[in-house]
Enzyme design. Sequence first.
Site, PDB file in Angstrom:
ATOM      1  N   GLY A   1       0.778  -1.225   0.000  1.00 28.43           N
ATOM      2  CA  GLY A   1       0.000   0.000   0.000  1.00 28.43           C
ATOM      3  C   GLY A   1       0.810   1.275   0.000  1.00 28.43           C
ATOM      4  O   GLY A   1       0.624   2.152  -0.854  1.00 28.43           O
TER       5      GLY A   1
ATOM      6  N   GLU B   1       4.617  -6.374   6.648  1.00 31.63           N
ATOM      7  CA  GLU B   1       4.564  -7.772   7.072  1.00 31.63           C
ATOM      8  C   GLU B   1       5.935  -8.413   7.217  1.00 31.63           C
ATOM      9  O   GLU B   1       6.037  -9.549   7.688  1.00 31.63           O
ATOM     10  CB  GLU B   1       3.715  -8.567   6.077  1.00 31.63           C
ATOM     11  CG  GLU B   1       2.247  -8.198   6.155  1.00 31.63           C
ATOM     12  CD  GLU B   1       1.478  -8.565   4.902  1.00 31.63           C
ATOM     13  OE1 GLU B   1       0.639  -9.474   4.968  1.00 31.63           O
ATOM     14  OE2 GLU B   1       1.703  -7.930   3.854  1.00 31.63           O
TER      15      GLU B   1
END
Length: 743
Positions: free
Chosen positions: A506, A702
Site C-alpha cells: 500500500g 509484514e
Amino acid sequence: MIGQALNRVDGPLKVAGRATYAYEHWVETPPLYGFIVGATIGKGRIARIDTDHAESAPGVHHMVMTHHNAAAQGPRDESIAVEYWRAKPALTGPEIHHYGEPVALVVAATFEQARAAAELVEVEYAAEPGRFDFSTHMDEAYAPALVGPGIPADTAVGDVDAAFEASAVKVDQVYTTPYELSMPMEPHACLVEPRGEDLTVYVSSQVVDAAQASLAATLDIDPARIHIVAPYIGGGFGSKLNIHAETVLAALAARALDRPVKVALTRQQVFHLTGLRPTSSQRVRLGAARDGRLTAIAHDVTMHTRPDMEYGEPTAGTTRSLYAAPNRSTTHRLAPLDLPQGEDVRAPGEAPGLLAVESAMDELAHELGMDPVELRIRNEPTVDPERDVPFSERRLVECLREGARRFGWERRPTTPASVRDGRWLVGYGMAAGIRGHFQQPTAVRVRMEADGTVVVQSDMTDLGTGTYTVLTQVAAEALGLTPDQVRVELGHSDFPASWGSGGSWGACNSSTALHRACRALREKLLSTAKDDARSPMYGLDLAEAQFSGGELRVEGRSEPMREIVARNHPDGVEAEGEIPLMADEPNYTDYSIHTYGAHFAEVGVDADTAEIRLRRMLGVFSVGRVLNAKTVRSQLLGGMIWGFGAALQEEAFVDPRTGAIATRDLAQYLVPVQADIPDLDVTVLDGHDDKANVLGSKGAGELGICGAGAAIGNAVFNATGMRVRDFPITLEKVLPGLPPMEA
C-alpha cells in the site's frame, strides 16, 4: 521530508475520538440494526426455519431475512482472477457449508433488540457428516493449479530426491501450524444507506475498489451505484481484503427496507464469518555437505481449503528465493474441509512457511555443529535460485551480520540446556526473513488550490499504518511545501482506484503513484508560469526550476505557487499519477525483488513449569528507502510481536465433531499482550532499491513477522534441548522434555 520520523498527521483526530470508523457514522435517517443468526451445525441443510416469534419481538422492523425472502444475488465468478473482487452471495439457499454460516438476519430498532430477537429464530437442520478434522483428511489433498495471487503451486529444479539421498547431512522433518485469524481490534462492521437507486456503504475495508466491485456483483447492480466510504479502519491484517456477510446482508436489508441498516459482527462471530489462515503440515527436507552448503532443499505443504471456495496460501513460496541449492522442489496440496474459507492472514505464506524452513535450518546447523548465522551466510545465493534472475537489492547477509553484532550473538550457548539464570533455562535463537515486494495498479490525484495548499486523493486506505502521514511527506517533498500545507483524503470510491492496504504494497504503491502525480502537476505549473506574461518566470527556461518553500525558483527569481494558480487556475489545478500491475513493469520480470530481515531472540524457560518468557529480541531489516522512520519502526515491531504470538500462543481450535471454532473469543484465542512483550529493538538499514520504484522503497508492514516466530522457537530449543515442531510451542509440549534440575 521523505524518511523523517514525522508524527502521524491523523494522530490528533484519533486521540480526540474524531476519526470516524465504519460503525460510528451517522446519517440523516436513524439507522436500523441487524444481527446475524449463524448455523449451529457444520454441514447439512435447513429443514425448517420459523421466524414468527422473532418477527413479533419488540423493535423488530418488518422483516427477518432468510433464504426464503432474501433478494436474488449474483453468483461467484471464478473467472475473476482475484477473490477480493468476486461476488459474495449470502442466504441464497438452505445448504450449510460450515458452522456459523448465516441462516438469518434480524433487523430491529436497536442492536440489543435485534440480538434478543435473533435468539427466537427457530431452525431445524438435516445434518450431514462433515469433514472437520484436518489430520484425518490429509490423504484427500489435491494439487491446485495456483496458490495465492496467481503463484504456481509447484516448482522443481534438478533432482531433489537423488540429491537429498546422497547428502552427507540430512534434515527431514514435519512442522505443523494451526488455524489463525487476523483479529483486528475493530470487528467487521458497516452502515449501508440507500439513496434512491444508490447505496452509500460505510465499511471497514482494506481495498475500496474491491469492496465496490464485489458488492455490486453480489447485488447485480452497476458499481457506479455503490459509494464506498472507509476513511479509517481499525486494523485488518488481511481479514478486510474481502467483504463479508455483514456488508452483504446490511446492503440487502437496506435495499429491501429503504432504510439505513447497520450490522456489526460480535467478536465471537468474527471467528466463523471471516476467513482463517489454513492449518498446515509442512515437510521440509534439507540435504547438505559437511561444510554446510545445501545440495537439496524441498518444502512440501498440505493445508485445508473450503471445497467450494479454493484458497491456497503460498506457504512454500519464500523457500524458492531464500537459499542457494542446485536441487530444489516446492509443492502445495489442499485438503477440502467443511470449515470457513481460507483467507490472507498477516504475511500469508511467509509467516507459516518460514516457521518451518527456518526451524529446519536451525536443526541442520545443530546437526553440523555450525553457527546458525554462518550456515545461512554460506548458503547465500548470487542470483534467484529458481528464476535465475539477479536480485534487485539483497542485503540479507548484512542484516545477519549486523544483527549478530548488535545482539551479542557470540555469547550464544553452543550446547542446548547449558545456561541457567536461577530457575530459568536461557537460550538464544535466530532466523532469517524474506518477503516479496509487490506492485499493484494504483492511481492518485493531486490538486493545488488557489491558496497554494494541496489535496491528495486516492481510494487507498489507512489501517493505522500511517498512510495519511507518508503521503503527506511525499507530496510535501515533491512540491516544496510544509506538511501542514498538504491534506490527504483517502478511502472513498469516488477517488482514483488502488489496491488499497494489503500485502505490504500500500504505502509504496500509493507513494509512487503520488510522486508521478506531483511530477505531472509540477509540469503544469511550470508550463503555466512560463506562458504567463504576468509571472516573473515568463519566457524563462524552467528546466532547472526548484520547488521550495511554497515558491517556484529559478535564476534568482521566485514566485509563490499560490499566485500562479490563483491567476490562471482559480478553481485549482490537478494531475493524476498511476502505476501498472507488476506483470506490466519490466523490472519485476528482470529482477527478483524482496525485502529481508534477521531476527535474534533470547528466551527464558522455567525449569519447573516450562513457562516461556521472551527476554529480549532484535530485528534488523532491509526495506529499501524508508518513507517514515517512525511508522516503519512501528510496523516492524508489530510484525515481531505477531511472530511471538505465532510461536507461543495463537491457535484456533476446531471441534472435530461439529466444525465449530471452540476458542472463539480473546480469552481463549490468545494474542500477545503488553505483559508478554519486553522492549524490542529494531534496526533498519539505509537503502534504495531503484528496481522497485522511483522512490527506491519497498513494503515493510509484514516483513517483521517473517522469521520472527522461528527465532523464538529456535531459542526455546537452545534453552531446553527440546525441539517442538507443532506450533504454537505451549507448556505441555515442552514440559516432558525439560532437563532435570541440578541437585
